[in-house]
Design an enzyme around this catalytic site. Structure first.
Site: not given
Ligand SMILES: CC(C)(COP(=O)(O)OP(=O)(O)OC[C@H]1O[C@@H](n2cnc3c(N)ncnc32)[C@H](O)[C@@H]1OP(=O)(O)O)[C@@H](O)C(=O)NCCC(=O)NCCS
Length: 333
Positions: A116, A260, A290
């Site tokens: 990215c 970004h 993204n």
């Molecule tokens: C991926 C992301 C949105 C997850 O959000 P979060 O608040 O951290 O959520 P968590 O990873 O703590 O997961 C919480 C719960 O939501 C669930 N969950 C994850 N994605 C989900 C979705 N699309 N819909 C519903 N539930 C979802 C998980 O399975 C988890 O369930 P569990 O508690 O039963 O295990 C977040 O971590 C994020 O944006 N990270 C950065 C990723 C990114 O942008 N990468 C590219 C960088 S260049």
């Protein structure tokens, strides 16, 4: 402040697939919801390439538009650098495909992979060639079809990404004041596992299947979302602090920040800590998700075409992604 003049932005362009995938369009089997995706990411929809659209074809259209905005012809281009992790093929590169599609004369053309952060890497490489006088005009493109490498049965990744391309033409200028004033590129390979995409494993046994996804040679993009979230917030805060300190600037001196386009929560958390006015942030991730290396040039093009960024504005660009990699730059456009 490490100052360099003489590298200016001459034109921008972008190209997005016409097909839109809204949060509510994900199948029930994914076990997600519009509410979950909006509240955790800010994304409402993303563009998905049709079978006939590729990262190369989107890039070519964006490149044409950037040249048109710069009032230049393909013959004026001295180099093409394309940032992508989803090239149409490994060889020839997307940049060579674009060089051929534009009908440029024989010039250097190559791809850059810094995930990215790729566009800011490519832009910075290009600026060095301008600064030394080796090139007068360079086309820099960020393009992705991430929909082809994400696992649409993995709700933790597939809701985040979209497809698209953005392009800029930069050139030499004798004028003082405009141009690239500062840049910094970083990487930390020890955290490479946070975001990973194996692609085709070159040493794996040959598969007889026509569909690479059905074979053992293909894997999808995998990510440790929580760790990436923390890395992203910390990186924005530290890098912007570094930029402001090194350039002796305050938030009041910046007209527009183009981060970004990753996740609204990441952007909100970082910029709240930095006391940056939110009206100085260019955000379009709600519509496009993204788009990795394409996200900053798409947002920059939108800012230019809608008048959010105008000539003389000081614009701060900041990106981070797989590698891990991160980069920032300040331009007066
Ligand atoms: C991926 C992301 C949105 C997850 O959000 P979060 O608040 O951290 O959520 P968590 O990873 O703590 O997961 C919480 C719960 O939501 C669930 N969950 C994850 N994605 C989900 C979705 N699309 N819909 C519903 N539930 C979802 C998980 O399975 C988890 O369930 P569990 O508690 O039963 O295990 C977040 O971590 C994020 O944006 N990270 C950065 C990723 C990114 O942008 N990468 C590219 C960088 S260049």
């Amino acid at each position: 402040m490490s100052t360099s003049f003489g590298v200016v932005l001459l034109g921008t362009g972008s190209s997005l697939p016409t097909r839109s995938l809204r949060n509510s369009d994900f199948p029930a089997s994914l076990d997600t919801s519009d509410e979950w995706i909006r509240s955790r990411t800010g994304i409402q929809e993303r563009r998905i390439a049709t079978p006939s659209e590729t990262s190369g074809s989107l890039a070519l259209t964006a490149a044409h538009r950037a040249l048109e905005a710069a009032q230049l012809h393909p013959a004026d281009v001295d180099m093409i650098i394309c940032a992508t992790v989803t090239p149409d093929m490994m060889v020839p590169s997307n940049a060579c495909f674009i060089q051929r599609g534009l009908g440029c004369r024989p010039i250097p053309a190559f791809d850059v992979n810094a995930a990215c952060t790729g566009f800011l890497y490519a832009l910075t490489i290009a600026a060095q060639f301008i600064r030394t006088g080796s090139c007068r005009r360079i086309l820099v493109i960020g393009t992705e079809t991430l929909s082809r490498i994400v696992d649409f049965s993995d709700r933790t990744t597939c809701v985040l990404f979209g497809d698209g391309a953005g392009a800029v033409v930069i050139g030499a200028s004798d004028g003082q004041g405009r141009g690239q004033h500062w840049f910094r590129l970083y990487s930390d390979g020890s955290r490479g596992d946070y975001i990973r995409y194996n692609g085709v494993r070159l040493r794996a046994p040959a598969s007889t299947s026509a569909d690479p996804r059905a074979s053992d040679q293909f894997d999808f993009l995998r990510m440790n979302g929580r760790e990436v979230f923390k890395f992203a917030v910390r990186t924005i805060i530290e890098l912007i602090g570094e930029i402001l300190a090194e350039c002796n600037l305050t938030p009041a001196d910046i007209n527009l920040v183009i981060p970004h386009q990753v996740n609204q929560r990441i952007i909100d958390a970082a910029f709240a800590d930095l006391s940056f006015p939110t009206d100085k942030l260019m955000v379009n991730l709600d519509r496009y998700g993204n788009t990795s290396a394409a996200s900053i040039p798409i947002a920059l093009d939108e800012a230019m075409r809608t008048g959010r960024a105008t000539a003389g504005d000081r614009v701060l660009l900041i990106a981070f992604g797989g590698g891990l990699t991160w980069a920032g730059g300040v331009w007066t456009i």
